[in-house]
Design a protein around this motif. Structure first.
Motif, short mmCIF file in Angstrom:
data_model
loop_
_atom_site.label_atom_id
_atom_site.label_comp_id
_atom_site.label_asym_id
_atom_site.label_seq_id
_atom_site.Cartn_x
_atom_site.Cartn_y
_atom_site.Cartn_z
N ARG A 1 12.36 -20.77 15.74
CA ARG A 1 11.96 -20.62 14.68
C ARG A 1 13.21 -19.80 12.96
NH1 ARG A 1 6.26 -18.96 12.79
NH2 ARG A 1 6.95 -17.05 14.63
N ALA A 2 13.35 -18.88 14.35
CA ALA A 2 14.30 -17.41 13.51
C ALA A 2 15.58 -17.80 13.84
CB ALA A 2 13.52 -16.46 14.26
N LEU A 3 15.60 -18.75 14.86
CA LEU A 3 17.77 -19.39 14.82
C LEU A 3 18.05 -20.94 13.79
CD1 LEU A 3 18.17 -18.56 18.81
CD2 LEU A 3 19.55 -17.56 16.59
N VAL A 4 16.72 -20.87 13.29
CA VAL A 4 17.10 -22.74 12.86
C VAL A 4 17.77 -23.06 11.51
CG1 VAL A 4 14.97 -22.35 11.72
CG2 VAL A 4 16.07 -24.78 12.55
N ASN A 5 17.93 -21.74 10.72
CA ASN A 5 19.07 -21.75 9.82
C ASN A 5 19.84 -20.95 9.90
OD1 ASN A 5 16.92 -22.83 7.82
ND2 ASN A 5 15.44 -21.27 7.61
N GLY A 6 20.63 -20.79 11.31
CA GLY A 6 21.46 -20.18 11.35
C GLY A 6 21.98 -18.49 10.42
N PRO A 7 20.66 -17.77 11.02
CA PRO A 7 20.76 -16.10 10.31
C PRO A 7 22.21 -15.53 10.56
CG PRO A 7 19.33 -16.17 12.30
CD PRO A 7 20.19 -17.76 12.40
N GLU A 8 23.02 -14.49 10.36
CA GLU A 8 23.59 -13.86 10.30
C GLU A 8 23.47 -12.75 11.17
OE1 GLU A 8 25.75 -12.50 6.41
OE2 GLU A 8 24.05 -14.27 5.48
N LEU A 9 21.50 -12.44 11.58
CA LEU A 9 21.81 -11.46 11.92
C LEU A 9 20.19 -11.92 12.43
CD1 LEU A 9 21.45 -7.99 13.02
CD2 LEU A 9 21.03 -7.20 10.73
N ARG B 1 18.68 -14.81 5.39
CA ARG B 1 19.91 -14.87 6.46
C ARG B 1 19.91 -14.13 6.92
NH1 ARG B 1 23.96 -10.84 2.04
NH2 ARG B 1 25.50 -11.19 3.72
N MET B 2 18.27 -13.49 7.81
CA MET B 2 18.65 -12.71 8.68
C MET B 2 16.83 -13.55 9.92
SD MET B 2 17.81 -9.13 7.76
CE MET B 2 17.99 -9.00 6.22
N GLY B 3 16.54 -13.68 10.47
CA GLY B 3 15.97 -13.67 11.65
C GLY B 3 15.24 -13.06 12.26
#
Length: 248
Positions: free
Chosen positions: A156-164, A85-87
Motif C-alpha cells: 500500500r505504501a509502495l503503490v504510488n511510487g513514493p520518493e521516500l 510523495r512518501m510512503g
C-alpha cells in the motif's frame, strides 16, 4: 570538481516537545537518494516521532524538513500533496478489515492520486505480485498471517511510487518466524534502489541493508556511520551500552 549531490531528504535543527517532554532536540539528518538509512536507539529516543514528523503527522516546534529542497515544515506547504510523495508503514498494519487486500492497496491511488478504479486496481495487483501476495488479492486481512498483512501494508505504501519510504518498527508486531519474510522484502527493495528511512531493532537487517546507521539518543543523532563502524566498532559509550543491552 563535481559538486556533491543534494540529499533527497534533509532534516536540520528539528525540535519537538510533548508538553515538558523534549523528544527531538535539534536533530540533524540527511538521507541520500537510493540509500537506506536505519535509525536505532532505545524506546523514547525519538525514532518514531522523527518518522511521523517527516510524514507531516506531527507538527514540529522548530527546524527544517526538506524533500528535494522543498521545506515540508513550512506552514504554507500542502501537507496532503507532500505526504503523497512518501510512503509510510507503521508498526500496526492499519489495514481496513472490511476491505479485501486489493481494495486496501487500491484505495490511495483512487482517493489521493485520482486514478480510475481500473487504473488503481491494475497498479495494486502489480505491486501485490511484487511483494509476493499475487494470490491474496481477494483475501481479507484477517485471513492473512501477520507477515502477509505487513507485506500488504508495504505494498500500500509502495503503490504510488513514493520518493521516500518510511518504516517504523515494521517487524515489532510479528511472531519471530514471520520477521524474516518482511526483512527479506525490505532488503530486496533496498537492492532495487528504493530510498528508505527505517526505524528498527533488527540489527541483522541494519548490517545487511543499511548504507548509514544512526544511533538516536535524547532526541539527537549521537553517532552515525556505515553499519560496520556503528554496529561493529561504535565510538560513543552510549552506543556501546545500547548495543550491549540489545545483545544481552
Amino acid at each position: 570538481m563535481t559538486e556533491p549531490t543534494a540529499p533527497l531528504l534533509r532534516v536540520a535543527g528539528l525540535r519537538k516537545s510533548f508538553g515538558t517532554n523534549l523528544v527531538l532536540d535539534g536533530l540533524d539528518l540527511d538521507v541520500a537518494e537510493h540509500s537506506c538509512v536505519v535509525l536505532i536507539g532505545s524506546s523514547g529516543s525519538g525514532k518514531s516521532t522523527l518518522l511521523r514528523a517527516v510524514d507531516l503527522l506531527e507538527e514540529v516546534d522548530d527546524g527544517v524538513i526538506e524533500l528535494r529542497g522543498v521545506d515540508l515544515a513550512d506552514p504554507w506547504v500542502d501537507a496532503n500533496a507532500a505526504r503523497a510523495r512518501m510512503g509510510m508503514v507503521f508498526q500496526a498494519y492499519n489495514l481496513f478489515p472490511h476491505m479485501s487486500v486489493l481494495a486496501n492497496v487500491a484505495l490511495a491511488p483512487r482517493l489521493v492520486h485520482g486514478r480510475t478504479k481500473d487504473e488503481a486496481e491494475s497498479a495494486a495487483v502489480a505491486i501485490l505480485e511484487r511483494v509476493g501476495l499475487g494470490d491474496k488479492v481477494t483475501a481479507y486481512p484477517d485471513h492473512l498471517s501477520g507477515g502477509q498483512q505487513q507485506r500488504a501494508a508495504i505494498a500500500r505504501a509502495l503503490v504510488n511510487g513514493p520518493e521516500l519510504l518510511l518504516l517504523d518498527e515494521v517487524t515489532s508486531a510479528l511472531d519471530p518466524e514471520l520477521v524474516g519474510e518482511v526483512l527479506d522484502l525490505l532488503a530486496e527493495l533496498r537492492a532495487e534502489g528504493t530510498t528508505m528511512l527505517v526505524a528498527t531493532h533488527e540489527m541483522g537487517f541494519a548490517r545487511q541493508a543499511a548504507d548509514l546507521v544512526c544511533f538516536l539518543d535524547g532526541g539527537r543523532v549521537l553517532e552515525s556511520g556505515p553499519p560496520e563502524q556503528v554496529l561493529g566498532a561504535p565510538e560513543q559509550p552510549r552506543t556501546r551500552e545500547f548495543l550491549a543491552r540489545l545483545h544481552a
